[in-house]
Structures are given as C-alpha cells and as structure tokens.
Design a protein around this motif. Structure first.
Motif, PDB file in Angstrom:
ATOM      1  N   ILE A  53       7.218  -6.251  -1.687  1.00 35.38           N
ATOM      2  CA  ILE A  53       7.282  -7.609  -2.243  1.00 35.38           C
ATOM      3  C   ILE A  53       7.706  -8.602  -1.166  1.00 35.38           C
ATOM      4  CG2 ILE A  53       8.552  -9.096  -3.848  1.00 35.38           C
ATOM      5  CD1 ILE A  53       8.605  -6.755  -5.812  1.00 35.38           C
ATOM      6  N   ALA A  54       8.697  -8.231  -0.373  1.00 36.31           N
ATOM      7  CA  ALA A  54       9.124  -9.104   0.726  1.00 36.31           C
ATOM      8  C   ALA A  54       7.978  -9.334   1.714  1.00 36.31           C
ATOM      9  CB  ALA A  54      10.326  -8.495   1.437  1.00 36.31           C
ATOM     10  N   SER A  55       7.194  -8.301   1.960  1.00 35.85           N
ATOM     11  CA  SER A  55       6.052  -8.432   2.871  1.00 35.85           C
ATOM     12  C   SER A  55       5.040  -9.442   2.347  1.00 35.85           C
ATOM     13  CB  SER A  55       5.371  -7.075   3.063  1.00 35.85           C
ATOM     14  OG  SER A  55       6.256  -6.135   3.602  1.00 35.85           O
TER      15      SER A  55
ATOM     16  N   VAL B 295      -5.602  -8.993   5.518  1.00 31.57           N
ATOM     17  CA  VAL B 295      -5.678  -7.527   5.532  1.00 31.57           C
ATOM     18  C   VAL B 295      -4.285  -6.920   5.365  1.00 31.57           C
ATOM     19  CG1 VAL B 295      -6.199  -5.529   6.986  1.00 31.57           C
ATOM     20  CG2 VAL B 295      -7.793  -7.462   6.888  1.00 31.57           C
ATOM     21  N   PHE B 296      -3.287  -7.502   6.056  1.00 32.12           N
ATOM     22  CA  PHE B 296      -1.915  -7.012   5.917  1.00 32.12           C
ATOM     23  C   PHE B 296      -1.469  -7.074   4.453  1.00 32.12           C
ATOM     24  CE2 PHE B 296      -0.486  -8.306  10.495  1.00 32.12           C
ATOM     25  CZ  PHE B 296      -1.351  -7.353  11.017  1.00 32.12           C
ATOM     26  N   ALA B 297      -1.800  -8.187   3.793  1.00 35.13           N
ATOM     27  CA  ALA B 297      -1.369  -8.386   2.404  1.00 35.13           C
ATOM     28  C   ALA B 297      -1.930  -7.291   1.494  1.00 35.13           C
ATOM     29  CB  ALA B 297      -1.795  -9.762   1.918  1.00 35.13           C
ATOM     30  N   VAL B 298      -3.194  -6.952   1.671  1.00 35.75           N
ATOM     31  CA  VAL B 298      -3.816  -5.943   0.808  1.00 35.75           C
ATOM     32  C   VAL B 298      -3.179  -4.574   1.043  1.00 35.75           C
ATOM     33  CG1 VAL B 298      -5.971  -4.768   0.236  1.00 35.75           C
ATOM     34  CG2 VAL B 298      -5.982  -7.220   0.704  1.00 35.75           C
ATOM     35  N   THR B 299      -2.900  -4.237   2.295  1.00 33.72           N
ATOM     36  CA  THR B 299      -2.281  -2.942   2.575  1.00 33.72           C
ATOM     37  C   THR B 299      -0.872  -2.866   1.999  1.00 33.72           C
ATOM     38  OG1 THR B 299      -3.592  -2.634   4.582  1.00 33.72           O
ATOM     39  CG2 THR B 299      -1.567  -1.351   4.405  1.00 33.72           C
ATOM     40  N   CYS B 300      -0.105  -3.954   2.111  1.00 36.26           N
ATOM     41  CA  CYS B 300       1.242  -3.961   1.523  1.00 36.26           C
ATOM     42  C   CYS B 300       1.166  -3.818   0.004  1.00 36.26           C
ATOM     43  CB  CYS B 300       1.974  -5.250   1.908  1.00 36.26           C
ATOM     44  SG  CYS B 300       2.370  -5.370   3.675  1.00 36.26           S
ATOM     45  N   ALA B 301       0.175  -4.475  -0.603  1.00 33.50           N
ATOM     46  CA  ALA B 301      -0.005  -4.349  -2.058  1.00 33.50           C
ATOM     47  C   ALA B 301      -0.446  -2.945  -2.449  1.00 33.50           C
ATOM     48  CB  ALA B 301      -1.031  -5.380  -2.534  1.00 33.50           C
ATOM     49  N   ALA B 302      -1.094  -2.229  -1.529  1.00 30.11           N
ATOM     50  CA  ALA B 302      -1.560  -0.868  -1.826  1.00 30.11           C
ATOM     51  C   ALA B 302      -0.418   0.134  -1.902  1.00 30.11           C
ATOM     52  CB  ALA B 302      -2.562  -0.418  -0.762  1.00 30.11           C
ATOM     53  N   LEU B 303       0.712  -0.182  -1.269  1.00 29.05           N
ATOM     54  CA  LEU B 303       1.815   0.786  -1.216  1.00 29.05           C
ATOM     55  C   LEU B 303       2.277   1.214  -2.608  1.00 29.05           C
ATOM     56  CD1 LEU B 303       4.787   0.714   1.258  1.00 29.05           C
ATOM     57  CD2 LEU B 303       5.148   1.243  -1.133  1.00 29.05           C
ATOM     58  N   PRO B 304       2.669   0.276  -3.500  1.00 36.45           N
ATOM     59  CA  PRO B 304       3.107   0.722  -4.834  1.00 36.45           C
ATOM     60  C   PRO B 304       1.995   1.369  -5.644  1.00 36.45           C
ATOM     61  CG  PRO B 304       2.953  -1.672  -4.737  1.00 36.45           C
ATOM     62  CD  PRO B 304       2.804  -1.180  -3.346  1.00 36.45           C
ATOM     63  N   VAL B 305       0.748   0.955  -5.427  1.00 37.32           N
ATOM     64  CA  VAL B 305      -0.384   1.554  -6.140  1.00 37.32           C
ATOM     65  C   VAL B 305      -0.531   3.018  -5.754  1.00 37.32           C
ATOM     66  CG1 VAL B 305      -2.881   1.464  -6.505  1.00 37.32           C
ATOM     67  CG2 VAL B 305      -1.564  -0.660  -6.356  1.00 37.32           C
ATOM     68  N   LEU B 306      -0.449   3.312  -4.471  1.00 41.36           N
ATOM     69  CA  LEU B 306      -0.590   4.688  -3.998  1.00 41.36           C
ATOM     70  C   LEU B 306       0.578   5.560  -4.466  1.00 41.36           C
ATOM     71  CD1 LEU B 306      -1.875   3.974  -0.372  1.00 41.36           C
ATOM     72  CD2 LEU B 306      -3.177   4.950  -2.270  1.00 41.36           C
TER      73      LEU B 306
ATOM     74  N   VAL C  59       5.356  -3.850   8.979  1.00 46.14           N
ATOM     75  CA  VAL C  59       5.105  -2.589   9.686  1.00 46.14           C
ATOM     76  C   VAL C  59       5.657  -1.396   8.910  1.00 46.14           C
ATOM     77  CG1 VAL C  59       5.673  -1.264  11.765  1.00 46.14           C
ATOM     78  CG2 VAL C  59       4.944  -3.641  11.966  1.00 46.14           C
ATOM     79  N   PHE C  60       6.810  -1.549   8.263  1.00 48.30           N
ATOM     80  CA  PHE C  60       7.365  -0.462   7.452  1.00 48.30           C
ATOM     81  C   PHE C  60       6.412  -0.086   6.321  1.00 48.30           C
ATOM     82  CE2 PHE C  60      11.726  -1.205   9.184  1.00 48.30           C
ATOM     83  CZ  PHE C  60      12.019   0.112   9.481  1.00 48.30           C
ATOM     84  N   CYS C  61       5.794  -1.100   5.700  1.00 50.53           N
ATOM     85  CA  CYS C  61       4.805  -0.807   4.650  1.00 50.53           C
ATOM     86  C   CYS C  61       3.640  -0.011   5.218  1.00 50.53           C
ATOM     87  CB  CYS C  61       4.292  -2.105   4.027  1.00 50.53           C
ATOM     88  SG  CYS C  61       5.496  -2.975   3.001  1.00 50.53           S
ATOM     89  N   PHE C  62       3.163  -0.431   6.369  1.00 54.94           N
ATOM     90  CA  PHE C  62       2.052   0.274   7.003  1.00 54.94           C
ATOM     91  C   PHE C  62       2.458   1.683   7.408  1.00 54.94           C
ATOM     92  CE2 PHE C  62      -0.192  -3.661   7.104  1.00 54.94           C
ATOM     93  CZ  PHE C  62      -1.514  -3.369   7.388  1.00 54.94           C
ATOM     94  N   ALA C  63       3.708   1.856   7.816  1.00 54.35           N
ATOM     95  CA  ALA C  63       4.156   3.185   8.235  1.00 54.35           C
ATOM     96  C   ALA C  63       4.066   4.174   7.078  1.00 54.35           C
ATOM     97  CB  ALA C  63       5.589   3.105   8.766  1.00 54.35           C
ATOM     98  N   GLU C  64       4.503   3.762   5.867  1.00 53.18           N
ATOM     99  CA  GLU C  64       4.406   4.680   4.732  1.00 53.18           C
ATOM    100  C   GLU C  64       2.955   4.910   4.323  1.00 53.18           C
ATOM    101  OE1 GLU C  64       5.416   4.928  -0.012  1.00 53.18           O
ATOM    102  OE2 GLU C  64       6.994   4.238   1.340  1.00 53.18           O
ATOM    103  N   VAL C  65       2.201   3.817   4.190  1.00 54.89           N
ATOM    104  CA  VAL C  65       0.814   3.965   3.739  1.00 54.89           C
ATOM    105  C   VAL C  65       0.011   4.805   4.724  1.00 54.89           C
ATOM    106  CG1 VAL C  65      -1.326   2.732   3.223  1.00 54.89           C
ATOM    107  CG2 VAL C  65       0.866   1.816   2.416  1.00 54.89           C
ATOM    108  N   SER C  66       0.156   4.544   6.016  1.00 53.16           N
ATOM    109  CA  SER C  66      -0.631   5.270   7.022  1.00 53.16           C
ATOM    110  C   SER C  66      -0.265   6.741   7.070  1.00 53.16           C
ATOM    111  CB  SER C  66      -0.440   4.643   8.404  1.00 53.16           C
ATOM    112  OG  SER C  66       0.886   4.824   8.873  1.00 53.16           O
TER     113      SER C  66
END
Length: 428
Positions: A384-386, A352-363, A52-59
């Motif tokens: 990475i933990a996600s 889907v969760f995995a792809v969004t978490c992987a998108a964080l460092p890319v963005l 959820v923390f990963c999604f919070a930053e990306v969103s």
C-alpha cells in the motif's frame, strides 16, 4: 540456458541504476535544497526501497523470463500482462534512447561536434549496432561484458568518493553549518526527491532475465536489495563530495567532472567524463538485454508474433527480438530529444512498478501461485505504501508525456487484439 549467476545479477542491478542521471543530478538537487540534498538522497532511497521490497517478494516466486510481465500474467491474467510487458518494453526503449543522447553530449567534451548532425547519427549507429551484435552472439558474452563495464564505471566514482571525502573540509557538514543552512520548503524537498527518482530506477532490468539465471528465486532478492544499498552509499558520497569541493555546485553542468577537476586537476575531469561514458554504455548493454527478452516472453505466450520467440540454434539468443528492438531504439534515438524520451521512460516504468506492487497481495491469496522464497513482514503495509508513493511521483509528471504513454498503451492494446484474432483464425 541458465548462465547468469548471483553476482552477474548484482552487476545487472547496479548497471541498471547507475546510468546517466547521477552525473548531472548533484547540481540540480543542490540548486533546489542545498546541503539538504544528502538527506533527499536518503529519503528517495527509502521510498524506492519500499517498491524494491515488493519486487523482492514477488520475484522470488518465479524463475522464468519476463519479470513484471510474468508476475502480472500470474496475478491478473493475459491482457494486463500484455500491457505491462508493452509498457516496460516502451520504458526500456525510451530509456536507452535517452542515455544514448546524453552519451553523445558527454563525448562532445572530448570530441567536439560529435553530438550534432551526421557525426551524432554515426556514433549512435555504431553504439546500437555494436551492442546488437554482442547480444546476438549470446547472453553469456553480453553478461561478461556487463560485469566488466560495472567494474569500470564504479572504480572512478568510488575513487572520487574515497579521495574526495578525505580532502573536503568537514566543517561544511558540521552541526553549525546545518543550522545556518536555509531549511528547504516542502515543495522544493519533494521536487528534489522526485528528481532523484530518475537516478534510482533501472534495477528492474535484472528481473526480465530471470529465465537465464541459475537460481533466480533465491538470488533476485539478494541482487535487488544489495544493489540498492551499494548505490545509495555511492550517491550519498558523491553528493557530499560535490558539496564539499564546489562552492558553485548549483550552477555546474558537469558536477562530478568539475569536482574531480577541483580535486586533482584537469586529468580528474577527463577521467570522470570517460567514466560517465563507460557508465552509460553499461546501462545501454543491460537495457538491450531487457528489451529483447520482453518480446521473447510475450511471443511464447502467444501475444506477439511467434517469430519473436525463436532462439538461434547456436547462441540460444532471440535474434529476431533483439534486431527488432534495436531498430526501434536506433530510429527513436535519431529522431527525438533525450529529455522527452527520459520522461516517457520514467512514467511507463512507474506504471509497471504499480502493477507489480498490486500483484503482491493477489499472489499471496492465490492457492496455486508459486511459493515465495522471500516474504515481507507487515502484511499489506508495504504494497500500500508503494502504491501511494508511485501515485505521488506520477502526480508530478507533465501532461504531454503522460498522454503519449497512454496513447502508446492504446496502440499496444490494438496490436494485442489483432494478434489474438489472427491466432484464432489460424494459419491459412
């Protein structure tokens, strides 16, 4: 039209998470690890919080409709985005089907026979048809109904926790009781956490409606994190009450209803059954919002037929997308078991969760990416933990459902190629 506010988003998050799972999982978790189930809920919540923390930053970078589909398009390009949108649509379709099937079984406690044959088909048709009509009328009305359902589902559960924690014998959780309890094996504890994961997903429902949210980049992180915290407290309380009130918890088929019956008599069980029904209706309502907005976003990107991106001039609702999604839900709900579709939904959602978490460092590295209003500390530790967590959860799923999800992804890829080829040819 942006009509969804901060508290509407919070209601969507809670509605998405508190669905059908919590009404049966206390017994299954207790059968695996006993009193340690309370700690398993906390452990599962901590693991899910990482995601959820990963999604919070990306969103917090986006204010358009589409959620993970939109994030993937920005980070990885159109085809990966299509696959994510397709899998998320599949996950929500399957999830609604599963909940509708469980709802029919719960209602059979009050109306015997409604979970079989023609009565079941009629019930599912009325529920799906009713929510379809509601969403066709516009997002503002469906959000207001969702808010009312959120309150209605939480009141009996919170009452059970509040009254139950006062009534139970506290010695059940005393240090001596923990020392006497059998320490669960690593395998059983992991199985319990994996099982509880099914009760902690659904929060991504709110992300897809960002295009109709007043200030999604600020309000989405708030709704995700506060919503998860509320649900954790609720789940821990419910598990504790069930342990304290039901010596036979491990064998109960309706643990919350049985706990309420033990607390105040048969009327308590009936209230919880009604609450479970309201809860599942709320989850279906939130799911209907998601499944219609995904084809809308994909059509706007030219990845699905343009007709799915058209909005009704009066309600501003994507009527064609809503109706198509509802028909698929209806057909699948009538022809499949809820256990199968629930597993399909979970596998697709984890991907889907995995792809969004992987998108964080890319963005973070993209110079032209929209700026984040919420930034995680710890560099790459959290994403990475996600990804490690999601890989672990996926390793415990069955081969049949995983195969079917992959086949669905291949089918979606074929559709993508066909639509792109048609677009290149242009109108004839």
């Amino acid at each position: 039209m942006r009509v969804v506010g901060r508290w509407d988003l919070l209601a969507l998050v809670i509605n998405g998470i508190v669905g059908a799972g919590i009404f049966g999982l206390p017994a299954k978790v207790h059968a695996l690890i006993g009193v340690w189930g309370v700690l398993a809920i906390v452990a599962c919540a901590l693991l899910m919080a990482v995601v959820v923390f990963c999604f919070a930053e990306v969103s917090s970078r986006f204010d358009g409709t589409g959620g993970p589909y939109l994030y993937t398009a920005e980070a990885f390009g159109p085809f990966p985005a299509f696959l994510v949108g397709w899998l998320l649509w599949l996950a929500r379709i399957a999830g609604i089907c599963a909940i509708a099937g469980i709802l029919a079984e719960y209602l059979a406690l009050l109306i015997p026979g409604i979970d079989r044959g023609a009565p079941r088909a009629i019930l599912l048709t009325v529920i799906i048809g009713g929510f379809t009509a509601l969403h066709v009328s516009g997002v503002a009305r469906s959000v207001r109904v969702g808010n009312l359902i959120t309150v209605a589902k939480l009141v009996p559960l919170l009452a059970l926790v509040a009254y139950g924690l006062i009534a139970i014998d506290g010695s059940v959780f005393a240090p001596a009781a923990w020392r006497e309890a059998t320490v669960p094996s690593r395998s059983n504890f992991s199985s319990a956490v994996l099982l509880l994961t099914f009760a902690f997903v659904g929060w991504e429902t709110a992300l897809v409606a960002a295009g109709e949210t007043r200030d999604p980049r600020r309000d989405m992180p708030f709704a995700l994190l506060v919503g998860l915290a509320v649900v954790v407290a609720l789940y821990v309380g419910l598990q504790a009450v069930c342990i304290g009130l039901l010596p036979e918890l491990a064998t109960s088929t309706r643990p919350l209803a049985d706990a309420a019956t033990a607390l105040v008599g048969p009327i308590g069980g009936t209230i919880i059954v009604i609450g479970a029904t309201v809860s599942m209706l709320g989850t279906i309502n939130g799911g209907m919002l998601t499944i219609s907005r995904l084809p809308l976003a994909m059509a706007h990107s030219g990845q699905l037929p343009a007709v799915l991106g058209k909005l009704n001039s009066a309600s501003r609702a994507p009527v064609h997308s809503i109706v198509l999604s509802a028909v698929v839900v209806w057909l699948l709900a009538l022809t499949s078991t809820h256990v199968y579709v629930l597993t399909i939904s979970t596998i697709a959602r984890l991907l889907v969760f995995a792809v969004t978490c992987a998108a964080l460092p890319v963005l973070r590295r993209k110079v032209d990416a929209p700026p984040a209003r919420f930034v995680l500390s710890g560099s790459l530790v959290v994403p990475i933990a996600s990804l490690v967590l999601i890989a672990w959860l996926l390793s415990g799923t069955s081969g049949k459902e995983t195969r079917d999800v992959l086949l669905a992804a291949v089918g979606g890829s074929v559709l993508y190629v066909v639509v792109q080829a048609a677009a290149k040819r242009g109108p004839r």
